[in-house]
Scaffold this motif. Structure first.
Motif, PDB file in Angstrom:
ATOM      1  N   PRO A  69       0.826  -1.220   0.000  1.00 31.27           N
ATOM      2  CA  PRO A  69       0.000   0.000   0.000  1.00 31.27           C
ATOM      3  C   PRO A  69       0.849   1.254   0.000  1.00 31.27           C
ATOM      4  N   ARG A  70       0.408   2.252  -0.770  1.00 29.10           N
ATOM      5  CA  ARG A  70       1.128   3.518  -0.877  1.00 29.10           C
ATOM      6  C   ARG A  70       0.168   4.674  -0.593  1.00 29.10           C
ATOM      7  N   ASP A  71       0.714   5.765  -0.105  1.00 27.63           N
ATOM      8  CA  ASP A  71      -0.115   6.917   0.250  1.00 27.63           C
ATOM      9  C   ASP A  71      -0.639   7.606  -1.006  1.00 27.63           C
ATOM     10  N   PRO A  72      -1.871   8.124  -0.939  1.00 26.36           N
ATOM     11  CA  PRO A  72      -2.393   8.918  -2.060  1.00 26.36           C
ATOM     12  C   PRO A  72      -1.708  10.281  -2.098  1.00 26.36           C
ATOM     13  N   HIS A  73      -1.998  11.057  -3.117  1.00 23.51           N
ATOM     14  CA  HIS A  73      -1.433  12.402  -3.221  1.00 23.51           C
ATOM     15  C   HIS A  73      -1.970  13.310  -2.126  1.00 23.51           C
ATOM     16  N   PHE A  74      -3.224  13.066  -1.720  1.00 20.24           N
ATOM     17  CA  PHE A  74      -3.837  13.849  -0.644  1.00 20.24           C
ATOM     18  C   PHE A  74      -4.877  12.970   0.035  1.00 20.24           C
ATOM     19  N   GLU A  75      -5.221  13.308   1.261  1.00 20.82           N
ATOM     20  CA  GLU A  75      -6.169  12.513   2.023  1.00 20.82           C
ATOM     21  C   GLU A  75      -7.564  12.587   1.405  1.00 20.82           C
ATOM     22  N   THR A  76      -8.246  11.456   1.407  1.00 18.59           N
ATOM     23  CA  THR A  76      -9.570  11.374   0.824  1.00 18.59           C
ATOM     24  C   THR A  76     -10.350  10.265   1.514  1.00 18.59           C
ATOM     25  N   LYS A  77     -11.667  10.269   1.331  1.00 22.55           N
ATOM     26  CA  LYS A  77     -12.498   9.254   1.970  1.00 22.55           C
ATOM     27  C   LYS A  77     -12.395   7.903   1.260  1.00 22.55           C
ATOM     28  N   ALA A  78     -12.357   7.929  -0.055  1.00 21.08           N
ATOM     29  CA  ALA A  78     -12.372   6.683  -0.830  1.00 21.08           C
ATOM     30  C   ALA A  78     -11.017   5.986  -0.785  1.00 21.08           C
ATOM     31  N   LYS A  79     -11.021   4.726  -0.382  1.00 20.68           N
ATOM     32  CA  LYS A  79      -9.806   3.915  -0.346  1.00 20.68           C
ATOM     33  C   LYS A  79      -9.829   2.822  -1.416  1.00 20.68           C
ATOM     34  N   THR A 399     -15.548   3.328   0.163  1.00 16.80           N
ATOM     35  CA  THR A 399     -15.504   2.731  -1.180  1.00 16.80           C
ATOM     36  C   THR A 399     -16.336   3.572  -2.137  1.00 16.80           C
ATOM     37  N   LEU A 400     -15.769   3.879  -3.275  1.00 16.87           N
ATOM     38  CA  LEU A 400     -16.468   4.587  -4.340  1.00 16.87           C
ATOM     39  C   LEU A 400     -17.019   3.565  -5.324  1.00 16.87           C
ATOM     40  N   VAL A 401     -18.296   3.674  -5.657  1.00 20.07           N
ATOM     41  CA  VAL A 401     -18.930   2.798  -6.644  1.00 20.07           C
ATOM     42  C   VAL A 401     -19.264   3.627  -7.879  1.00 20.07           C
ATOM     43  N   PHE A 430     -23.326   7.217 -13.262  1.00 17.28           N
ATOM     44  CA  PHE A 430     -23.454   7.733 -11.908  1.00 17.28           C
ATOM     45  C   PHE A 430     -22.379   7.166 -10.996  1.00 17.28           C
ATOM     46  N   MET A 431     -22.165   7.873  -9.889  1.00 19.19           N
ATOM     47  CA  MET A 431     -21.281   7.425  -8.816  1.00 19.19           C
ATOM     48  C   MET A 431     -22.069   7.411  -7.519  1.00 19.19           C
ATOM     49  N   THR A 432     -21.609   6.622  -6.564  1.00 17.25           N
ATOM     50  CA  THR A 432     -22.177   6.624  -5.231  1.00 17.25           C
ATOM     51  C   THR A 432     -21.107   6.161  -4.248  1.00 17.25           C
ATOM     52  N   GLY A 433     -21.286   6.554  -3.007  1.00 14.84           N
ATOM     53  CA  GLY A 433     -20.325   6.117  -1.995  1.00 14.84           C
ATOM     54  C   GLY A 433     -19.398   7.215  -1.527  1.00 14.84           C
ATOM     55  N   ALA A 434     -18.189   6.822  -1.178  1.00 10.96           N
ATOM     56  CA  ALA A 434     -17.246   7.699  -0.486  1.00 10.96           C
ATOM     57  C   ALA A 434     -16.905   8.954  -1.272  1.00 10.96           C
ATOM     58  N   PHE A 462     -14.723  13.079 -16.236  1.00  7.61           N
ATOM     59  CA  PHE A 462     -15.271  12.022 -15.382  1.00  7.61           C
ATOM     60  C   PHE A 462     -14.151  11.249 -14.705  1.00  7.61           C
ATOM     61  N   ASN A 463     -13.136  10.837 -15.490  1.00  6.86           N
ATOM     62  CA  ASN A 463     -12.030  10.061 -14.929  1.00  6.86           C
ATOM     63  C   ASN A 463     -11.133  10.902 -14.030  1.00  6.86           C
ATOM     64  N   ALA A 464     -10.989  12.187 -14.363  1.00 10.74           N
ATOM     65  CA  ALA A 464     -10.222  13.083 -13.492  1.00 10.74           C
ATOM     66  C   ALA A 464     -10.893  13.182 -12.123  1.00 10.74           C
ATOM     67  N   THR A 465     -12.221  13.245 -12.140  1.00  9.66           N
ATOM     68  CA  THR A 465     -12.983  13.325 -10.897  1.00  9.66           C
ATOM     69  C   THR A 465     -12.884  12.027 -10.113  1.00  9.66           C
ATOM     70  N   LEU A 466     -12.949  10.909 -10.819  1.00 12.45           N
ATOM     71  CA  LEU A 466     -12.819   9.603 -10.176  1.00 12.45           C
ATOM     72  C   LEU A 466     -11.465   9.479  -9.475  1.00 12.45           C
ATOM     73  N   LEU A 467     -10.396   9.848 -10.177  1.00 11.18           N
ATOM     74  CA  LEU A 467      -9.068   9.791  -9.567  1.00 11.18           C
ATOM     75  C   LEU A 467      -8.979  10.725  -8.364  1.00 11.18           C
ATOM     76  N   HIS A 468      -9.562  11.909  -8.484  1.00 10.08           N
ATOM     77  CA  HIS A 468      -9.549  12.858  -7.371  1.00 10.08           C
ATOM     78  C   HIS A 468     -10.219  12.255  -6.141  1.00 10.08           C
ATOM     79  N   LEU A 469     -11.335  11.577  -6.343  1.00  8.62           N
ATOM     80  CA  LEU A 469     -12.038  10.945  -5.235  1.00  8.62           C
ATOM     81  C   LEU A 469     -11.206   9.853  -4.586  1.00  8.62           C
ATOM     82  N   MET A 470     -10.238   9.298  -5.329  1.00  9.83           N
ATOM     83  CA  MET A 470      -9.320   8.291  -4.787  1.00  9.83           C
ATOM     84  C   MET A 470      -8.058   8.928  -4.201  1.00  9.83           C
ATOM     85  N   GLY A 471      -8.038  10.269  -4.145  1.00 10.62           N
ATOM     86  CA  GLY A 471      -6.886  10.957  -3.573  1.00 10.62           C
ATOM     87  C   GLY A 471      -5.738  11.139  -4.532  1.00 10.62           C
ATOM     88  N   LEU A 472      -6.024  11.137  -5.845  1.00  7.67           N
ATOM     89  CA  LEU A 472      -4.975  11.220  -6.856  1.00  7.67           C
ATOM     90  C   LEU A 472      -5.186  12.421  -7.770  1.00  7.67           C
TER      91      LEU A 472
END
Length: 503
Positions: A69-79, A399-401, A430-434, A462-472
């Protein structure tokens, strides 16, 4: 000799045939050497390679432990992230994007709409094939095609103004899942696991659960690693088609198997000592060790016999078509993999048309009432159960769905009068979750659902937002390949901040 004469002499030397060939040869050799060193990860980290004015953030990957496991670029809810992908292009105007104008203009062909689309001549405007009704406390209009998922709209964040770069299925799948219409680029799951690794070291970091009928049109490219290290490609299996080579032959006891694995570990360690710094060797040994661990971890996680009768019934493993039952088992498997700490799970609902008999995905060029109904019967209950089950277990807290398809379908019929053609200019996911807002809709298509109109959203966004939600940071998550800092979003994309849950 003055400065001007020196420059002139240097120019003549460079133009001399022999010197030119010598210089060119050295340059080519230097480029080749740099390429080899870069592929081995032996070049120093260059600060001069920037993307959008930002210095890339290189994951610190130990070749011996590529999945650490490695740290994300910034803290976020979705792991972790679960992507539910529907190949074939789900019709937004028959599911989640309510357009009253279609009913008003049913049977007509207003000016401004094309006479020819992807598969040929167009027909007239067609109202939705299923009735729309307000759902949940938000009153979101959703069609009767997906009655179970419709009950969950208060938890969903819809993107109604998506558009894409292509109207062809293979290229559309490639574009949505890798950011490029061509093959050979890393998938979303590969990028995320390259950046973050995974929490469970006995299971793959990225698992692709394919449709019971087989792979989607773009095949393994949808979950491939492209030019990233092969360790980060998705591991392909499903409840119906488990990786049989991971199961221990009955002639071997657990004790014998353990002794064999221990011996291999000692031999591999000795071999690695003889070749210190060999990243490829360390990576191969790590992959073999993971395969050994999976002999026990995979059968355990795939065994759903311990699930309660209520859970099995909720997912629909006992009712409906055999395809629905198999897909329901895949949904349970997805939840179990997320529970075990797998970083990325990609769950497919639909396959390549050549992969079986009859209807195999959401592609509906004729008799959409039959084809979409069949796919919905397979997807609706199990998918809704998966999301509800994860919610009641508290899994959506981290978890992001994501529910997605490659493009939409036209608001008018094809000339055959029964199907809708491909529509790359407007579709819904659509997205749901963290980390994402609940009961929220972003963007709008026009009054017919023909083109994205308000807050247009590209797949890059869309993908930029998804990555952001993962802390990237999508602009800094890059890999230097063939002289370019490559990334999932190419040189495009913006994070859609309006959909992010307020801190």
């Amino acid at each position: 000799m003055n400065e001007s004469e020196k420059v002139s002499l240097l120019g003549r030397r460079l133009l001399d045939r022999r010197n030119f060939l010598h210089t060119a040869g050295l340059s080519t050799a230097g480029i080749a050497l740099a390429s080899v060193l870069a592929s081995e990860g032996l070049l120093a980290k260059d600060s001069e390679h920037t993307v959008s004015g930002k210095t890339p953030i290189r994951p610190n990957i130990d070749p011996k432990k590529p999945y650490a496991p490695r740290d994300p670029h910034f803290e976020t809810k979705a792991k972790q992230v679960l992507v539910i992908y529907c190949p074939g292009a789900v019709s937004h105007v028959d599911t989640f994007d309510y357009k009253p104008a279609l009913t008003k203009m049913h049977g007509k062909k207003p000016p401004g709409l094309p006479e020819v689309t992807f598969e040929g001549p167009t027909g007239n405007i067609a109202k939705p094939f299923w009735d729309f009704k307000p759902r949940g406390e938000t009153g979101k209009m959703v069609s009767d095609l997906l009655p179970n998922m419709a009950q969950q709209v208060d938890d969903f964040c819809f993107f109604h103004s998506l558009h894409t770069e292509t109207s062809a299925h293979p290229q559309g799948e490639n574009f949505f899942n890798t950011g490029f219409t061509m093959e050979g680029f890393p998938s979303l799951g590969a990028w995320v696991t390259y950046a973050l690794g995974t929490e469970n070291q006995e299971l793959p970091a990225f698992v692709a659960i394919n449709d019971p009928r087989g792979l989607a049109r773009s095949g393994k490219n949808n979950f491939g690693s492209g030019f990233l290290p092969a360790a980060f490609q998705g591991t392909d299996f499903s409840a119906k088609n488990p990786p049989s080579n991971l199961f221990r032959p009955e002639i071997y006891t657990g004790r014998t198997d353990k002794r064999t694995v221990d011996l291999l570990a000692r031999l591999n360690a000795q071999h690695l000592q003889r070749y210190p710094g060999d990243a490829d060797l360390a990576g191969r040994i790590a992959s073999y060790e993971l395969a050994g661990k999976m002999q026990t971890s995979v059968p355990e996680v795939m065994d759903i016999s311990g699930e309660t009768a209520a859970t099995l019934k909720m997912y629909g493993t006992d009712t409906g078509s055999e395809l629905k039952k198999e897909y329901a088992k895949n949904c349970i498997l997805a939840r179990r993999l997320i529970e075990k700490g797998v970083r990325v799970v990609q769950l497919f609902n639909g396959s390549d048309p050549a992969g079986g008999n009859g209807i195999t995905n959401w592609d509906s060029h004729s008799d959409i009432a039959k084809t979409h109904a069949m796919q919905a019967e397979i997807m609706d209950q199990p998918t809704a159960a998966l999301i509800a089950d994860m919610k009641q277990r508290g899994m959506l807290e981290d978890t992001l769905v994501v529910w997605a398809t490659e493009f939409g379908r036209m608001p008018f019929l094809q000339a055959n009068g029964t199907g809708r053609d491909h529509n790359p200019d407007a579709f819904t996911c659509f997205m749901t979750g963290a980390g994402v807002k609940k009961g929220f809709s972003y963007g709008e298509s026009d009054e017919f659902g023909f083109k994205a109109a308000v807050d247009k959203t590209s797949v890059y966004d869309f993908n930029a937002t998804l990555l952001h939600l993962m802390g990237l940071d999508h602009e800094r998550l890059t890999f230097y390949h063939n002289g370019l800092e490559r990334r999932l979003t190419n040189v495009h994309g913006h994070v859609i901040k309006d959909v992010l849950m307020e801190a």
